[in-house]
Design an enzyme around this catalytic site. Structure first.
Site, mmCIF file in Angstrom:
data_model
loop_
_atom_site.group_PDB
_atom_site.id
_atom_site.type_symbol
_atom_site.label_atom_id
_atom_site.label_comp_id
_atom_site.label_asym_id
_atom_site.label_seq_id
_atom_site.Cartn_x
_atom_site.Cartn_y
_atom_site.Cartn_z
ATOM 1 N N ASP A 112 0.993 -1.315 0.089
ATOM 2 C CA ASP A 112 -0.124 0.050 0.058
ATOM 3 C C ASP A 112 0.922 1.217 -0.198
ATOM 4 O O ASP A 112 2.037 1.114 0.283
ATOM 5 C CB ASP A 112 -0.794 -0.067 1.318
ATOM 6 C CG ASP A 112 -2.085 1.232 1.106
ATOM 7 O OD1 ASP A 112 -2.364 1.625 0.126
ATOM 8 O OD2 ASP A 112 -2.346 1.735 2.376
ATOM 9 N N HIS A 113 0.229 2.256 -0.157
ATOM 10 C CA HIS A 113 1.125 3.656 -0.149
ATOM 11 C C HIS A 113 0.439 4.356 0.960
ATOM 12 O O HIS A 113 -0.702 4.556 1.398
ATOM 13 C CB HIS A 113 0.817 4.604 -1.436
ATOM 14 C CG HIS A 113 1.313 3.939 -2.524
ATOM 15 N ND1 HIS A 113 0.996 4.150 -3.702
ATOM 16 C CD2 HIS A 113 2.602 3.541 -2.656
ATOM 17 C CE1 HIS A 113 1.719 3.687 -4.780
ATOM 18 N NE2 HIS A 113 2.945 3.231 -4.110
ATOM 19 N N LEU A 151 -4.727 4.647 0.124
ATOM 20 C CA LEU A 151 -6.000 3.628 -0.388
ATOM 21 C C LEU A 151 -5.438 3.134 -1.902
ATOM 22 O O LEU A 151 -6.364 2.999 -2.763
ATOM 23 C CB LEU A 151 -7.241 4.631 -0.772
ATOM 24 C CG LEU A 151 -7.740 5.260 0.580
ATOM 25 C CD1 LEU A 151 -8.802 6.282 0.053
ATOM 26 C CD2 LEU A 151 -8.105 4.341 1.615
ATOM 27 N N HIS A 152 -4.363 2.592 -1.790
ATOM 28 C CA HIS A 152 -3.687 1.829 -2.800
ATOM 29 C C HIS A 152 -3.337 0.310 -2.558
ATOM 30 O O HIS A 152 -2.336 -0.092 -2.764
ATOM 31 C CB HIS A 152 -2.463 2.390 -3.394
ATOM 32 C CG HIS A 152 -2.762 3.804 -3.635
ATOM 33 N ND1 HIS A 152 -1.745 4.724 -3.944
ATOM 34 C CD2 HIS A 152 -3.977 4.417 -4.121
ATOM 35 C CE1 HIS A 152 -2.426 5.642 -4.416
ATOM 36 N NE2 HIS A 152 -3.654 5.658 -4.249
ATOM 37 N N PRO A 153 -4.317 -0.402 -1.715
ATOM 38 C CA PRO A 153 -4.040 -1.977 -1.496
ATOM 39 C C PRO A 153 -3.672 -2.833 -2.834
ATOM 40 O O PRO A 153 -4.466 -2.750 -3.554
ATOM 41 C CB PRO A 153 -5.198 -2.268 -0.612
ATOM 42 C CG PRO A 153 -6.237 -1.785 -1.302
ATOM 43 C CD PRO A 153 -5.744 -0.230 -1.536
#
Length: 549
Positions: free
Chosen positions: A295-296, A469-471
């Site tokens: 994630d980020h 919100l980058h899983p």
């Protein structure tokens, strides 16, 4: 249309909408899309108005509302994680920023055994096929795709000052972060068209809903994939309080990096040692399912503005009716933009080959929940490392699909990640302290000048950072023992009739927001699934700092 389907797509999000469009194009393949969320009605202002993006996030009617397990390196905080529960998936609630990532991301993918057709040359034609870039098609950008991309106007004077500040700090400007050169600062492409959010659903699914071989069922929560031996035969799902079943020749999971590994595990595909104690009989032992979560993480660095040029006054409650009227009747005004109109990518040090920090600039100071640090004018950057070496996991807790899985991201758990975070904050402050911003600089609001040492920066990040919100990467493509998906077919290793197409198949996270890469993966996967001759590779040149810088 009822009975058995040729394909059941589980998840009407970004990837699922692309596949629904492409797989039904020939008219002969019967496709059912199962979506756990609601319909993204055209009159739903919370989804359709770009500036309303803060409203569906955190709203149970649109958002899965996940939270991580207590993060040991973030003072035990549970990090809130929004995921779209609506047609279009997270593309219906996200920030509408369209970023492909760096070409070297895909060349890194292709370096792994069996992944040679996932290099930039093979991915670029699919990026181009899916987009209409209103700034102009060229060697790197498409002009005839369903996804219309409008470039941020970035006309607020704070954007010009920010871009110039980046140049003064020694970083380049670029014409297009999705074109030849990602590195540098520029206006951003956005999934906004004529003042509306253009989600994957609106671009790909709604235009083909009248096809007789396509059916969509919303509020249908997949409970498990059914198997006969190791062949998938259909899906059990919960609809209107009842457990129902649909048979299919093939099942394609498009639930994303959280829902897809959850459903695989519920269906008996995963680490058998974890599944048996939950009463789940393993169908295929694949210990890589749910592992490798990436994630980020990001922070907001916020400044007060000495000049009344920010958009802060637009946040006043009494202005909202007028903003809504402007948008409703003219698709204009502050409601018609996501406000993330520009930013950039830089390298935090000279040892990295390509940018490892991402910046989103906003001409106002606000958090995703709508809270603000001050009533006056302000501006902020969102910043965070792009390819951290941190890895986490998604594991189910129970056999009930309504029970959220355990999410462990392990943010800040490695020495390299902590070092990059210190660099990220210092680089951001260097840029924001340049002369170009001096006429506006009213002082740092967050974290504030009292946060100065490396230890204080890390402590602030641990207390204040939020997910971008980058899983991704929880059912990754590959041919090694930990891989889950065959990169040549998108089939799940060891079983038949089951494929995965979504962010979970990424071998490693890309450099930027992940919506565009997910759409590209789905476009490319559609050809692999249908047996269509793949688009020929396009070996266009791209910027490499070591060579060109």
């Amino acid at each position: 249309m009822s009975g058995r389907f040729d394909v059941v797509i589980v998840g009407g999000g970004s990837a699922g909408c692309v596949l629904a469009n492409r797989l039904t194009a020939d008219g002969s393949t019967r496709v059912l899309v199962l979506e756990a969320g609601r319909v993204d009605h055209r009159w739903d202002v919370f989804v359709q108005m770009p500036a309303a993006l803060t409203i569906p996030i955190g709203n149970r009617f649109y958002d899965w509302k996940y939270s991580s397990e207590p993060e040991p390196h973030m003072h035990g905080r549970r990090i809130y994680h929004a995921r779209g529960k609506v047609l279009g998936g997270s593309s219906s609630i996200n920030g509408m920023i369209f970023q492909r990532g760096n070409p070297m991301d895909y060349d890194k993918w292709a370096a792994a055994p069996g992944m040679d057709h996932w290099d930039y040359a093979h991915c670029l034609p699919y990026f181009k096929r899916m987009e209409t870039c209103t700034a102009g098609a060229d060697e790197w950008r498409g002009g005839e795709g369903p996804l219309v991309l409008e470039r941020g106007p970035a006309t607020n004077p704070l954007f010009a000052a920010f871009f110039e500040a980046g140049r003064q700090a020694g970083y380049p400007l670029t014409n297009d972060v999705n074109g030849y050169q990602q590195e540098g600062f520029a206006p951003f492409d956005r999934n906004v068209h004529r003042g509306r959010r253009l989600s994957a659903s609106r671009a790909y699914l709604h235009p083909v809903l009248d096809r007789p071989n396509l059916q969509v069922r919303t509020r249908a929560l997949a409970a498990r994939v059914r198997f006969e031996g190791t062949r998938a035969t259909g899906v059990d799902y919960i609809h209107r309080g009842r457990l129902r079943h649909v048979e299919a020749t093939e099942v394609i999971l498009c639930g994303g990096a959280i829902n897809t590994p959850q459903l695989l595990q519920l269906s008996g595909v995963g680490d058998g040692d974890h599944l048996r104690p939950l009463g789940i009989t393993p169908v295929q032992h694949l210990p890589g399912v749910g592992q490798g979560l990436q994630d980020h993480l990001e922070v907001y660095i916020q400044y007060a503005s000495k000049q009344p040029v920010s958009l802060q006054p637009q946040l006043a409650w009494w202005r909202r009716p007028w903003i809504g009227m402007q948008w409703l009747f003219a698709r204009r005004g502050p409601g018609a933009t996501n406000h993330f109109e520009g930013g950039g990518f830089v390298r935090s040090n000279d040892t990295v080959d390509y940018p490892n920090l991402m910046f989103h600039f906003l001409p106002l100071a606000i958090r995703y929940d709508g809270s603000t640090p001050a009533r006056g004018h302000g501006y902020q950057v969102h910043v965070g490392p792009m390819y951290s070496d941190v890895r986490g996991s998604v594991t189910i807790r129970a056999r009930d699909p309504r029970v959220h899985p355990a999410l462990r991201f392990n943010y800040l758990s490695t020495e390299n990640d902590r070092r990059e975070w210190i660099e990220a904050v210092r680089v951001a402050r260097t840029i924001l302290g340049q002369p170009a911003l001096e006429p506006f600089n009213g002082g740092e609001l967050s974290p504030g000048p009292e946060v100065a040492t490396d230890e204080e920066i890390l402590d602030w990040v641990a207390r204040d950072a939020e997910t971008a919100l980058h899983p991704s990467c929880t059912a990754r493509m590959g041919t090694d023992e930990a891989a889950v998906v065959d990169p040549t077919s998108m089939r799940v290793h060891g079983v038949d009739g089951l494929r995965v197409v979504d962010a979970s198949v990424m071998p490693s996270i890309t450099n930027g927001n992940i919506y565009a890469p997910v759409m590209m993966i789905a476009e490319k996967a559609a050809d692999l699934i249908t047996g269509t001759t793949p688009l020929p590779p396009q070996r266009s040149n791209y910027y490499r700092h070591a060579r060109d810088g």
